[in-house]
Design a protein around this motif. Structure first.
Motif, PDB file in Angstrom:
ATOM      1  N   ALA A  64      66.316  52.489  46.248  1.00  9.02           N
ATOM      2  CA  ALA A  64      65.185  53.305  45.796  1.00  9.02           C
ATOM      3  C   ALA A  64      65.435  53.856  44.399  1.00  9.02           C
ATOM      4  O   ALA A  64      64.502  54.029  43.608  1.00  9.02           O
ATOM      5  CB  ALA A  64      64.942  54.437  46.781  1.00  9.02           C
TER       6      ALA A  64
ATOM      7  N   CYS B 176      68.798  53.837  50.102  1.00 15.05           N
ATOM      8  CA  CYS B 176      68.898  54.993  49.198  1.00 15.05           C
ATOM      9  C   CYS B 176      69.251  54.534  47.792  1.00 15.05           C
ATOM     10  O   CYS B 176      68.642  54.959  46.800  1.00 15.05           O
ATOM     11  CB  CYS B 176      69.946  55.979  49.709  1.00 15.05           C
ATOM     12  SG  CYS B 176      69.414  56.951  51.114  1.00 15.05           S
TER      13      CYS B 176
ATOM     14  N   CYS C  33      61.086  51.764  50.754  1.00 17.51           N
ATOM     15  CA  CYS C  33      62.450  52.101  51.172  1.00 17.51           C
ATOM     16  C   CYS C  33      62.455  53.329  52.077  1.00 17.51           C
ATOM     17  O   CYS C  33      63.146  53.370  53.104  1.00 17.51           O
ATOM     18  CB  CYS C  33      63.331  52.335  49.951  1.00 17.51           C
ATOM     19  SG  CYS C  33      63.757  50.827  49.027  1.00 17.51           S
TER      20      CYS C  33
ATOM     21  N   ARG D 245      60.391  52.376  46.066  1.00 13.79           N
ATOM     22  CA  ARG D 245      60.844  53.612  46.679  1.00 13.79           C
ATOM     23  C   ARG D 245      60.071  53.949  47.941  1.00 13.79           C
ATOM     24  O   ARG D 245      60.650  54.325  48.966  1.00 13.79           O
ATOM     25  CB  ARG D 245      60.742  54.750  45.655  1.00 13.79           C
ATOM     26  CG  ARG D 245      61.307  56.080  46.156  1.00 13.79           C
ATOM     27  CD  ARG D 245      61.400  57.064  45.005  1.00 13.79           C
ATOM     28  NE  ARG D 245      62.235  56.532  43.931  1.00 13.79           N
ATOM     29  CZ  ARG D 245      62.232  56.989  42.686  1.00 13.79           C
ATOM     30  NH1 ARG D 245      61.395  57.965  42.351  1.00 13.79           N
ATOM     31  NH2 ARG D 245      63.025  56.473  41.768  1.00 13.79           N
ATOM     32  N   GLU D 246      58.771  53.828  47.916  1.00  7.63           N
ATOM     33  CA  GLU D 246      57.973  54.215  49.075  1.00  7.63           C
ATOM     34  C   GLU D 246      58.301  53.332  50.279  1.00  7.63           C
ATOM     35  O   GLU D 246      58.461  53.819  51.403  1.00  7.63           O
ATOM     36  CB  GLU D 246      56.488  54.132  48.743  1.00  7.63           C
ATOM     37  CG  GLU D 246      55.591  54.620  49.887  1.00  7.63           C
ATOM     38  CD  GLU D 246      54.117  54.625  49.493  1.00  7.63           C
ATOM     39  OE1 GLU D 246      53.287  54.763  50.404  1.00  7.63           O
ATOM     40  OE2 GLU D 246      53.818  54.486  48.287  1.00  7.63           O
TER      41      GLU D 246
END
Length: 806
Positions: free
Chosen positions: A751, A748, A761, A758-759
């Motif tokens: 990201a 979290c 993660c 991010r994707e």
């Protein structure tokens, strides 16, 4: 030539100490009543406890007679510590007080200062403190004077420890267990304890249990405990030539003390000549005396002497009430101070000429300043016991940290007999310190079956199922110049929270006393940690003792959370060499992964924390997330979480920081071990999110970090009062410190820090959430964790297998 006191000498001395005790409570001026008593001579705040003082003074007088007649080294422990005016009066007359503090010299000016300074700003408080010569027990918190006395007597064969136990104090749980300590005291190698139960029938406002018992009931009770009771009633003598002057029945009291010392000496001679009886019976003096003895008989139409009304300040308002002023004047003059003190205010020679001299004085006995006679231990090199670590496969080796340390402590015992002990509430084997029993038996003097394991009449191990008693015995042992460790279950050491708090205050105040030398540190070694009390359940999961220590003065407290066996060895070695501290060490008894070599552990413990490069991302670039950990189980979960993250998203830059000296997190300005801001930023770069996996309650870390800039970036995991009968993994998961929760928290944060990841993660988070749920279902269905839970091994990143994280 020895000056032995006559009965008249004893009474004059008793009158002088009684007068000085009462004067300390009431007077600010005119200390010897050399002019008419006026309201402005009275202190504006009347503080003190008169009720117990006459009895303490009587006991002190007869102990001094015993010391002189037998040349007996005697340490006095006063359970009713609020009887400080009495103790100070005796210390003044014997000269100890003036020897420690020039303003209380044995003259008129010293007497004036003594009287004025009691319960006066900057002076002596109404209870005993480390500033009081001869004191190792303050007595403010009632209950453990007796056990402290037994601890002082252990391994002190020539010492007599006289312990005054108030009959109110005798109602406490710690005192109730301490009566049984005669079953542990070895007359051959230990000293003697002479309990003197002061029966004056009243507490603050109600009757005492012992005070309400008949003579026969008291004799039966103490005979059942294993004592030879000597019951004596102190009272006004019928032989007084002047009924206005108090005279005690000193001959009867002296006979009781003579009986006691005679029994002690005979018992010790028999044992030291190899003729000891199987159940040695020590004497106990049961001394009845009127509450507030010698005070005014009645006031305001109510009886005072012999009632609870004499407990504190019997004449309540002499500054404003003329009748009270007159009553106080008549009371104080009844002692005829003009016959006890010279015109210049110094005591008459006849009052003090017979008292003990030098180190035989109650205030100057060396054992009461144990740091002055303390000798360092002979400690073997802890690296002889190190566990070999394969740096290419950290975590592959598992071991019980406590078991390894037990082998070290076995040899510490062997090298330091008679000056080192373990005080443990029947948990030595359970906490995996059984190796110490190869060097020492559990000392227990009363007969036991021949096949009872590791029990004998002498030994360096004391086990009794009372945390209170272990704590108090160890305090007495340390404060008289020796060394010790207190192994205990983590959940139940909190039983002694208040005792630890009082001891911390004692150490803090001792640091401020010039003549007090530092004693060996009080070392708590806690195991059977809450994180592996999954089988015992919720009642055994309680890490709160740590929080209590955090509120004590920083110079006297240390908290250590060694992550493996080599770190524990290094930590215990350090703690045993330290002085003036309360050291809390929390360690694992279950087989757990081993991370650091001896050299690495030594440096890690010296620094208090370090970056574990082998468990971090191999990068010199900016760190995305710091994964911090403290404690064996939180560390193991953090290391595995880091492994999983590096396997699945190697581009995410993770730093793992392990903390072993917990208070290093506090700012340097608050704690001498604390990191300054520059050092702190080296480990936890400003602006970088930190996921902190902690052994105890999260509030402890929040407290330490509160004054750090940017502390809001720390997310603290720890024990949150969730527990029952579980598997080890389920307990970790219930409190949110398991590896998969850590992975989720790091992802979290990552990201946010690295939008380009991010994707990945999000996908990885979903995967590990599923894994976590499957592990919990497996534990619930099968009653045990999946085998992969204990696969802690960390290989060099270059050799790590990419892909399946399970």
């Amino acid at each position: 030539m020895i000056q032995r006191p006559s009965l008249a000498d004893l009474n004059s001395y008793w009158l002088a100490t009684n007068y000085l005790s009462a004067a300390q409570i009431y007077l600010r001026e005119n200390p010897l009543l050399q002019e008419p008593l006026r309201p402005d001579h009275i202190k504006p705040r009347l503080l003190g406890h008169w009720g117990t003082c006459p009895g303490i003074n009587l006991i002190a007088a007869h102990l001094n007679r015993l010391i002189v007649n037998h040349d007996q080294p005697t340490l006095l422990i006063t359970g009713p510590g609020h009887g400080a005016p009495a103790v100070l009066s005796n210390l003044f007359l014997e000269g100890s007080l003036g020897e420690r503090y020039r303003e209380y010299k044995l003259d008129g000016e010293g007497a004036k200062n003594l009287v004025r300074d009691f319960s006066w700003p900057g002076g002596f408080p109404s209870h005993l403190t480390p500033a009081t010569p001869g004191t190792i027990h303050e007595g403010g918190e009632l209950g453990y004077a007796l056990a402290t006395a037994f601890g002082a007597a252990m391994d002190n064969p020539d010492l007599l420890v006289a312990c005054i136990v108030g009959d109110g104090e005798a109602e406490t749980g710690p005192t109730a267990t301490a009566w049984h300590l005669t079953k542990y005291l070895n007359p051959k190698r230990d000293g003697a304890v002479l309990p003197i139960v002061h029966l004056n029938q009243y507490k603050i406002a109600s009757r005492t249990i012992f005070g309400a018992m008949s003579d026969d009931e008291l004799r039966d009770l103490f005979h059942g405990y294993g004592y030879e009771p000597i019951l004596i009633e102190a009272h006004d003598s019928e032989n007084s030539a002047d009924e206005r002057i108090p005279v005690a029945n000193h001959r009867e009291v002296a006979n009781a003390f003579d009986q006691a010392i005679d029994r002690i000496q005979k018992l010790q001679r028999r044992w030291r000549n190899g003729e000891g009886e199987p159940r040695p019976r020590w004497p106990v003096i049961l001394l009845r005396s009127p509450k507030g003895w010698t005070v005014t008989k009645e006031l305001d139409g109510e009886r005072i002497e012999g009632t609870h009304r004499s407990h504190q300040v019997p004449v309540e308002d002499p500054r404003n009430d003329p009748q009270h002023l007159d009553a106080l004047d008549r009371w104080l003059r009844s002692y005829q101070p003009e016959t006890l003190f010279e015109e210049d205010g110094s005591p008459k020679p006849s009052i003090i000429r017979w008292l003990p001299k030098g180190a035989r004085r109650l205030g100057m006995i060396p054992e009461a300043n144990g740091g002055s006679i303390r000798k360092p231990m002979t400690i073997p090199d802890w690296k002889q016991y190190e566990l070999d670590i394969d740096r290419n496969h950290r975590g592959r080796e598992t071991a019980s940290d406590m078991k390894t340390t037990g082998e070290f402590l076995r040899d510490v015992i062997d090298n330091n007999r008679g000056r080192f002990r373990l005080f443990c509430p029947d948990e030595l084997n359970s906490n995996r310190l059984g190796a110490t029993l190869d060097a020492s038996q559990r000392q227990f003097v009363w007969p036991t079956p021949a096949d009872d394991p590791n029990i004998g009449m002498q030994g360096s191990v004391f086990e009794m199922l009372s945390e209170h008693t272990c704590q108090a015995c160890m305090q007495g042992y340390l404060l008289t110049g020796r060394h010790a460790i207190f192994p205990c279950y983590e959940a139940f050491v909190s039983i002694v929270d208040s005792m630890m708090g009082q001891y911390a205050k004692f150490l803090k105040r001792s640091d401020e006393i010039e003549w007090r030398d530092q004693v060996s540190s009080f070392n708590y070694l806690l195991s059977s940690e809450g994180w592996r009390q999954d089988h015992n359940g919720y009642s055994h999961q309680m890490p709160g003792f740590l929080n209590m220590l955090l509120n004590k003065k920083a110079q006297n407290v240390r908290v250590y959370l060694p992550p493996d066996a080599n770190c524990l060895l290094s930590t215990i070695d350090h703690c045993m060499r330290s002085t003036g501290k309360i050291n809390l060490v929390i360690a694992s008894k279950q087989p757990m992964p081993q991370w650091l070599s001896a050299e690495e552990a030594e440096e890690h413990c010296r620094n208090g924390l370090s970056i574990w490069d082998w468990a971090s991302s191999p990068t010199d670039e900016t760190v995305d997330v710091v994964l911090a950990c403290a404690g064996v189980y939180p560390t193991a979960e953090a290391v595995v979480a880091s492994r999983l993250l590096r396997q699945t998203i190697p581009d995410l830059r993770i730093r793992l920081v392990n903390i072993t000296d917990l208070l290093i997190l506090e700012q340097q300005s608050f704690h001498p071990h604390g990191l300054n801001n520059e050092q702190f930023d080296h480990f936890f770069p400003p602006g970088t999110p930190v996921i902190f996996n902690f052994h105890g309650y999260p509030s402890a870390i929040k407290q330490l970090l509160w004054n750090r800039p940017g502390h809001e970036r720390f997310r603290i995991n720890g024990y949150i009062e969730e527990g029952t009968t579980t598997t080890p993994f389920s307990l970790l998961a219930a409190n949110g410190i398991d590896r998969y929760t850590l992975v989720d928290q790091v992802l979290c944060a990552g990201a946010i820090e690295r939008p380009e990841l991010r994707e990945r993660c999000v996908q990885t988070r979903t995967h590990f959430q599923d894994v976590r749920e499957e592990m919990l279902r497996h534990a619930q269905h099968n009653g045990e964790d999946v085998p992969s839970f204990t696969q802690w091994e960390i290989e060099p990143l270059a050799n790590a297998v990419q892909g399946d994280p399970i």
